[in-house]
Design an enzyme around this catalytic site. Sequence first.
Site, PDB file in Angstrom:
ATOM      1  N   ASP A  51      45.410  46.386  32.582  1.00 46.10           N
ATOM      2  CA  ASP A  51      45.387  45.160  33.367  1.00 46.10           C
ATOM      3  C   ASP A  51      46.729  44.450  33.152  1.00 46.10           C
ATOM      4  O   ASP A  51      46.926  43.739  32.178  1.00 46.10           O
ATOM      5  CB  ASP A  51      44.211  44.281  32.912  1.00 46.10           C
ATOM      6  N   LYS A 107      49.123  38.162  39.981  1.00 43.01           N
ATOM      7  CA  LYS A 107      49.911  36.947  39.744  1.00 43.01           C
ATOM      8  C   LYS A 107      51.306  36.890  40.390  1.00 43.01           C
ATOM      9  O   LYS A 107      51.457  36.305  41.432  1.00 43.01           O
ATOM     10  CB  LYS A 107      49.975  36.668  38.250  1.00 43.01           C
ATOM     11  N   PHE A 126      40.817  39.077  29.025  1.00 43.99           N
ATOM     12  CA  PHE A 126      40.471  38.335  30.236  1.00 43.99           C
ATOM     13  C   PHE A 126      40.747  39.218  31.442  1.00 43.99           C
ATOM     14  O   PHE A 126      41.853  39.714  31.614  1.00 43.99           O
ATOM     15  CB  PHE A 126      41.266  37.029  30.354  1.00 43.99           C
TER      16      PHE A 126
HETATM   17  C1  LIG Z   1      44.865  35.920  35.648  1.00 44.74           C
HETATM   18  C2  LIG Z   1      44.316  37.198  35.164  1.00 44.74           C
HETATM   19  C3  LIG Z   1      43.274  37.866  35.850  1.00 44.74           C
HETATM   20  C4  LIG Z   1      42.558  37.262  37.024  1.00 44.74           C
HETATM   21  O1  LIG Z   1      43.366  37.083  38.134  1.00 44.74           O
HETATM   22  P1  LIG Z   1      42.841  36.179  39.344  1.00 44.74           P
HETATM   23  O2  LIG Z   1      43.923  36.289  40.359  1.00 44.74           O
HETATM   24  O3  LIG Z   1      42.639  34.794  38.821  1.00 44.74           O
HETATM   25  O4  LIG Z   1      41.560  36.761  39.812  1.00 44.74           O
HETATM   26  C5  LIG Z   1      42.902  39.121  35.404  1.00 44.74           C
HETATM   27  N1  LIG Z   1      43.480  39.675  34.323  1.00 44.74           N
HETATM   28  C6  LIG Z   1      44.458  39.068  33.640  1.00 44.74           C
HETATM   29  C7  LIG Z   1      45.076  39.744  32.467  1.00 44.74           C
HETATM   30  C8  LIG Z   1      44.898  37.792  34.019  1.00 44.74           C
HETATM   31  O5  LIG Z   1      45.841  37.169  33.317  1.00 44.74           O
END
Ligand SMILES: *Cc1c(COP(=O)(O)O)cnc(C)c1O
Length: 397
Positions: A224, A253, A139
Site C-alpha cells: 500500500d 494521494k 491504515f
Molecule cells: C490515505 C491512505 C489510504 C486511504 O486513502 P483514501 O484516498 O482516503 O481512501 C490508504 N492507505 C494509506 C497507506 C493511506 O495513507
Amino acid sequence: MSTSQQWIDRAGKHIAKNYGRYPLVPVRGAGCRLWDADGKVYLDFLAGVAVNSLGHCHPKVVEALQKQAETLIHCSNYYHIPQQIELAEILCAHSFGDRVFFCNSGAEANEAAIKLARKYSREKHGENRFEIITALGSFHGRTYGGISATGQEKVRVGFEPVVPGFTYVPYGDVAALKAAITPATCAIMLEPLQGEGGVYVPPTGYFKAVREVCDAHGLLLILDEVQAGCGRTGTLFAYEQEGIEPDIMTLAKALAGGPPIGAMVARETVADSFGPGSHGSTFGGNPLMTASGVAAMRALLDEGILENCRAMGDYFRERLEALKSRYSFVTEVRGRGLILGMELNIDGGGIVVKAMERGLLINCTVGKVLRFVPPLIVTRAEIDEAMSVLDGIFSEL
Ligand SMILES: *Cc1c(COP(=O)(O)O)cnc(C)c1O
C-alpha cells in the site's frame, strides 16, 4: 466573500459530523502556502495529507486540468481513454508493474488489490485460500475492505461485522508474520512505511525477508504505497529502497497532483485474473483525472523533485534531530525523505493548534507523533521558517 467564522457557522448545520475539524477555512493555495477566508497565510507542511506533493496549484497540473476540462471531462470505461493509457504507460515504465486499474481513492485502490488477490488465489490454489495478513497499526482506508484490512481497532468499532479473512501481526516482525501463515493465507499486505500509524520505518531487511516468505509460501505481496508512493520517500516508489518488488501496489494521494485518483498496479501474471466484468468504476481513470495524473507524474520525474525531496528530507531531519537534542519531551525522530515523524512523550494535539495559530500547518497521529509531510518542492528557507515556529512553541512548554 464570507469570513472564516461565517463558513464555520454554516458548516455546523449541514455538514456530516465525521471529522474533527480545525477552525480554518482554506480558500487559495500556491506552492507551500495556503490562505484562509480571512486572508491569513499559512506554511502548509501537511499538504492535504501528502496529496499536494507538487505544491498547491502546480502550473503544469492546472494547465492540464484546464485543457482537459474544455475538451472531455468524462466518458465511460466501455471505451478506451487516451489519458488513462498514457498514465498507465508512465506507471509501468517506472515500476515493476504491467497493468493498471484506475479508481478514485486509496481505499478503492486497496479494495481492487484485495479483490484481485482473492480472485487470483482462488483460481490458482482453490476456494479455501483467501486470507490476507496485514500489520497492526496499519491504515488501508475507510471502506469495508479498508477497515477490515486496517490493523487498528478504532476504525472498526461500531461498524461490525467487518469483512472476514484478515489477520494482523506486529509491523516489522518477520517471526510473527511467519507464525501467522496458514493454508488459508493468500497474501500479505503492508505499507512500505506506516504513515497514519505514527510514521514507523521498518527495520533494515524486513521487506527482503517478507518477500522471501511470500515466495516460499506462494503468497502475493501487496504494498500500500498510497501515502509513501509518488516520490514522498525520495524515490518514485518506496519499495525501490528495499531491494524488492511487490506483486501488487496501490497508489492514490499525490498521484494526480491534487485531484482525486487511485490506482492498482499489478504484475501481468496476477493481473490476468481480472477479465471483463471482474471489477470496475464509473469515474475511475476518467480523462480529467488521468490528464492531471500524466502532468503530475511528468513534473515529478522531470523537475528534479525527487532530488529535492532527498536533499530537503535530510536537511529537515537534521533540524528535527537538533530540536530533539534540546527538548527532553522529544523522544524520537524518524521517517524517510519528506515523511517525517517526531515522537513526543507529551500530547501533540495542543502543539498542532499552537502551530496553526502561528501560521504553520502540521498534524499529529496516534496522539503523540507530530507528522510532517510538506510538498516535495519545499525549500530550505521554508523548513527554517517551520523550525523557528516549532522552536518557539517548544521553548514555551
Ligand atoms: C490515505 C491512505 C489510504 C486511504 O486513502 P483514501 O484516498 O482516503 O481512501 C490508504 N492507505 C494509506 C497507506 C493511506 O495513507
